[in-house]
Enzyme design. Structure first.
Site, PDB file in Angstrom:
ATOM      1  N   TYR A 179      18.792 -11.684   0.995  1.00 33.96           N
ATOM      2  CA  TYR A 179      19.524 -12.546  -0.177  1.00 33.96           C
ATOM      3  C   TYR A 179      18.723 -14.001  -0.475  1.00 33.96           C
ATOM      4  O   TYR A 179      17.960 -14.481   0.582  1.00 33.96           O
ATOM      5  CB  TYR A 179      20.881 -12.893   0.172  1.00 33.96           C
ATOM      6  CG  TYR A 179      21.119 -14.091   1.320  1.00 33.96           C
ATOM      7  CD1 TYR A 179      21.423 -15.390   1.206  1.00 33.96           C
ATOM      8  CD2 TYR A 179      21.310 -13.812   2.631  1.00 33.96           C
ATOM      9  CE1 TYR A 179      21.711 -16.234   1.918  1.00 33.96           C
ATOM     10  CE2 TYR A 179      21.376 -14.484   3.543  1.00 33.96           C
ATOM     11  CZ  TYR A 179      21.775 -16.024   3.134  1.00 33.96           C
ATOM     12  OH  TYR A 179      21.690 -16.925   4.105  1.00 33.96           O
ATOM     13  N   CYS A 180      19.048 -14.393  -1.714  1.00 32.56           N
ATOM     14  CA  CYS A 180      18.428 -15.751  -2.089  1.00 32.56           C
ATOM     15  C   CYS A 180      19.609 -16.310  -2.620  1.00 32.56           C
ATOM     16  O   CYS A 180      20.821 -15.975  -2.482  1.00 32.56           O
ATOM     17  CB  CYS A 180      17.107 -15.562  -2.952  1.00 32.56           C
ATOM     18  SG  CYS A 180      17.570 -14.501  -4.460  1.00 32.56           S
ATOM     19  N   ARG A 181      19.279 -17.520  -3.661  1.00 34.53           N
ATOM     20  CA  ARG A 181      20.340 -17.921  -4.252  1.00 34.53           C
ATOM     21  C   ARG A 181      20.966 -17.008  -5.400  1.00 34.53           C
ATOM     22  O   ARG A 181      22.227 -17.082  -5.390  1.00 34.53           O
ATOM     23  CB  ARG A 181      19.644 -19.236  -5.023  1.00 34.53           C
ATOM     24  CG  ARG A 181      20.927 -20.217  -5.743  1.00 34.53           C
ATOM     25  CD  ARG A 181      20.475 -21.193  -6.394  1.00 34.53           C
ATOM     26  NE  ARG A 181      19.411 -20.743  -7.569  1.00 34.53           N
ATOM     27  CZ  ARG A 181      18.265 -21.376  -7.813  1.00 34.53           C
ATOM     28  NH1 ARG A 181      17.639 -22.038  -6.982  1.00 34.53           N
ATOM     29  NH2 ARG A 181      17.584 -20.789  -8.797  1.00 34.53           N
ATOM     30  N   PHE A 240      23.530 -15.797  -2.998  1.00 34.47           N
ATOM     31  CA  PHE A 240      24.441 -16.705  -2.236  1.00 34.47           C
ATOM     32  C   PHE A 240      25.375 -17.483  -3.035  1.00 34.47           C
ATOM     33  O   PHE A 240      26.478 -17.749  -2.642  1.00 34.47           O
ATOM     34  CB  PHE A 240      23.559 -17.667  -1.414  1.00 34.47           C
ATOM     35  CG  PHE A 240      24.435 -18.326  -0.233  1.00 34.47           C
ATOM     36  CD1 PHE A 240      24.919 -17.933   0.794  1.00 34.47           C
ATOM     37  CD2 PHE A 240      24.598 -19.635  -0.497  1.00 34.47           C
ATOM     38  CE1 PHE A 240      25.839 -18.588   1.771  1.00 34.47           C
ATOM     39  CE2 PHE A 240      25.282 -20.550   0.293  1.00 34.47           C
ATOM     40  CZ  PHE A 240      25.898 -19.702   1.470  1.00 34.47           C
ATOM     41  N   GLY A 264      19.581 -13.589  -6.349  1.00 30.57           N
ATOM     42  CA  GLY A 264      19.304 -12.299  -6.339  1.00 30.57           C
ATOM     43  C   GLY A 264      17.852 -11.920  -6.833  1.00 30.57           C
ATOM     44  O   GLY A 264      17.447 -10.877  -6.529  1.00 30.57           O
TER      45      GLY A 264
END
Length: 103
Positions: A65-67, A94, A69
């Site tokens: 995951y990142c902020r 996230f 996607g």
């Protein structure tokens, strides 16, 4: 790579004995909160990121995951190119996460 919804990502991860959570955001973003137990590897580190990925066990399942996607999708693609067959991208990242987190 598979793009999974928040629900798919969390339920599949819970039932996967080989699950590893991978956070590919910047340190500043991680400082604002993260999913407990996640390994942090900043995708913006370029070659350092790739070298760190190569050290991971390719037989495990990676829930990335990142902020939002986008970067995690890129990370999953890189992982697939390096021989990782089980890399799962968290759609929405996230910022949309409603599961357990540290903030």
């Amino acid at each position: 790579m598979a793009d999974l919804t928040q629900q798919q990502w969390s339920s599949q991860m819970e039932n996967d004995k080989d699950a590893v959570v991978l956070d590919v955001r910047t340190q500043e973003e991680v400082d604002e909160g993260y999913i407990p137990g996640a390994i942090h590897l900043d995708i913006h580190q370029g070659q350092e990121f790739i070298e760190a990925i190569k050290k991971l066990d390719a037989n495990k399942s990676y829930y990335v995951y990142c902020r939002s996607g986008a970067r995690s999708g890129q990370a999953c693609s890189i992982m697939n190119q390096l021989g990782f067959e089980k890399a799962y991208n968290l759609m929405g990242g996230f910022s949309k996460w409603d599961g357990p987190s540290t903030q």
